[in-house]
Design an enzyme around this catalytic site. Structure first.
Site, mmCIF file in Angstrom:
data_model
loop_
_atom_site.group_PDB
_atom_site.id
_atom_site.type_symbol
_atom_site.label_atom_id
_atom_site.label_comp_id
_atom_site.label_asym_id
_atom_site.label_seq_id
_atom_site.Cartn_x
_atom_site.Cartn_y
_atom_site.Cartn_z
ATOM 1 N N ARG A 189 11.688 -1.376 11.972
ATOM 2 C CA ARG A 189 10.358 -1.510 12.576
ATOM 3 C C ARG A 189 10.259 -2.796 13.400
ATOM 4 N NH1 ARG A 189 5.539 -0.126 8.474
ATOM 5 N NH2 ARG A 189 4.479 -1.406 10.015
ATOM 6 N N ARG A 225 -9.382 0.547 8.971
ATOM 7 C CA ARG A 225 -8.974 -0.826 9.250
ATOM 8 C C ARG A 225 -9.989 -1.559 10.104
ATOM 9 N NH1 ARG A 225 -2.874 0.069 8.771
ATOM 10 N NH2 ARG A 225 -2.004 -2.012 8.760
ATOM 11 N N LYS A 275 0.828 -1.210 0.000
ATOM 12 C CA LYS A 275 0.000 0.000 0.000
ATOM 13 C C LYS A 275 0.867 1.266 0.000
ATOM 14 C CE LYS A 275 -2.042 -1.165 3.885
ATOM 15 N NZ LYS A 275 -1.554 -2.507 4.259
ATOM 16 N N ARG A 325 11.735 -6.154 4.914
ATOM 17 C CA ARG A 325 11.619 -4.731 5.254
ATOM 18 C C ARG A 325 12.173 -4.483 6.660
ATOM 19 N NH1 ARG A 325 5.717 -2.028 4.992
ATOM 20 N NH2 ARG A 325 5.440 -3.011 7.002
HETATM 21 P P1 ADP Z 1 1.350 -2.335 7.638
HETATM 22 O O1 ADP Z 1 0.158 -2.090 6.776
HETATM 23 O O2 ADP Z 1 2.524 -2.834 6.852
HETATM 24 O O3 ADP Z 1 1.028 -3.185 8.827
HETATM 25 P P2 ADP Z 1 1.235 0.345 8.728
HETATM 26 O O4 ADP Z 1 2.398 1.250 8.778
HETATM 27 O O5 ADP Z 1 0.079 0.715 7.887
HETATM 28 O O6 ADP Z 1 1.892 -1.021 8.247
HETATM 29 O O7 ADP Z 1 0.685 0.072 10.202
HETATM 30 C C1 ADP Z 1 1.533 -0.277 11.279
HETATM 31 C C2 ADP Z 1 0.756 -0.355 12.599
HETATM 32 O O8 ADP Z 1 0.157 0.920 12.894
HETATM 33 C C3 ADP Z 1 -0.429 -1.332 12.635
HETATM 34 O O9 ADP Z 1 -0.038 -2.662 12.892
HETATM 35 C C4 ADP Z 1 -1.277 -0.700 13.759
HETATM 36 O O10 ADP Z 1 -0.747 -1.006 15.028
HETATM 37 C C5 ADP Z 1 -1.104 0.790 13.544
HETATM 38 N N1 ADP Z 1 -2.176 1.317 12.655
HETATM 39 C C6 ADP Z 1 -2.004 1.845 11.414
HETATM 40 N N2 ADP Z 1 -3.184 2.228 10.887
HETATM 41 C C7 ADP Z 1 -4.132 1.901 11.822
HETATM 42 C C8 ADP Z 1 -5.545 2.024 11.878
HETATM 43 N N3 ADP Z 1 -6.256 2.540 10.852
HETATM 44 N N4 ADP Z 1 -6.191 1.594 12.992
HETATM 45 C C9 ADP Z 1 -5.512 1.093 14.017
HETATM 46 N N5 ADP Z 1 -4.184 0.924 14.034
HETATM 47 C C10 ADP Z 1 -3.476 1.334 12.949
#
Ligand code: ADP
Length: 191
Positions: free
Chosen positions: A134, A89, A14, A128
């Protein structure tokens, strides 16, 4: 205005595709993951709270995430459109987003899922993790937990957006360029 939700499991690509699409269509890219990481770097109250969930691979609570997202949209309302990456999400977030956008006379144009299988996704995330630093990318148990969070809380959004006739699926396996082509072919149809 064109407002795209990029949808998919962790590691689906994404962020990579959103970065390319935002330039191509001159859209404003909002990644909730990046916003949280920005707050973590700055050690803000929001960052400290979010970190306690993110490091385990759990979702951050809806209220916190929704407030942050709405603030970012409001601060950037003079744009051609948004790419939402990693938001919504949960069904609660999707409902809040619909209500919020309606209030601003805006709406989601399309939700596009990048599809790939768990084996490929896990490999991408572990890779990654070697360079991103991370914590949530460096441990298979945490990755598995993120997939579980996705299956339990995020996957139901497919039917949420399908009911609205706004759900599209794109093969997320291939080169970055191939996947961009698949996405632009689809998005061009909405212009
Ligand atoms: P990825 O999609 O690769 O897991 P992101 O950077 O989008 O990576 O998200 C990393 C973390 O950030 C998630 O595992 C969650 O803990 C938090 N997070 C991101 N977006 C949301 C969301 N919309 N609602 C709740 N937690 C979120």
């Amino acid at each position: 205005m064109i407002n795209i939700v990029l949808f998919g499991k962790p590691g689906a690509g994404k962020g990579t595709q959103a970065d390319i699409l935002k330039k191509h269509y001159e859209l404003f890219h909002i990644s909730t993951g990046d916003l949280f990481r920005y707050h973590i770097q700055g050690s803000t109250d929001l960052g400290i709270l979010a970190k306690s969930y993110m490091d385990k691979g759990d979702l951050v609570p809806d209220k916190v995430t929704i407030d942050m997202l709405e603030e970012t949209v409001t601060q950037n309302s003079n744009v051609k459109g948004f790419i939402f990456d990693g938001f919504p999400r949960t069904t609660g977030q999707a409902e809040a987003l619909d209500a919020f956008l309606t209030n601003k006379s805006m709406s989601i144009t399309a939700t596009i899922a990048l599809e790939a299988n768990d084996k490929i996704l896990t490999e991408r995330l572990i890779n990654r993790g070697k360079t991103s630093g991370r914590v949530d990318d460096q441990d298979e148990n945490k990755i598995r937990n993120r997939f579980e969070e996705y299956n339990n809380k995020t996957a139901p959004l497919k039917s949420f957006y399908s009911t609205q006739g706004k759900f599209y699926s794109v093969n997320g396996i291939g080169s970055v360029e191939e996947i961009t082509q698949r996405l632009t072919r689809l998005i061009d149809g909405f212009l």
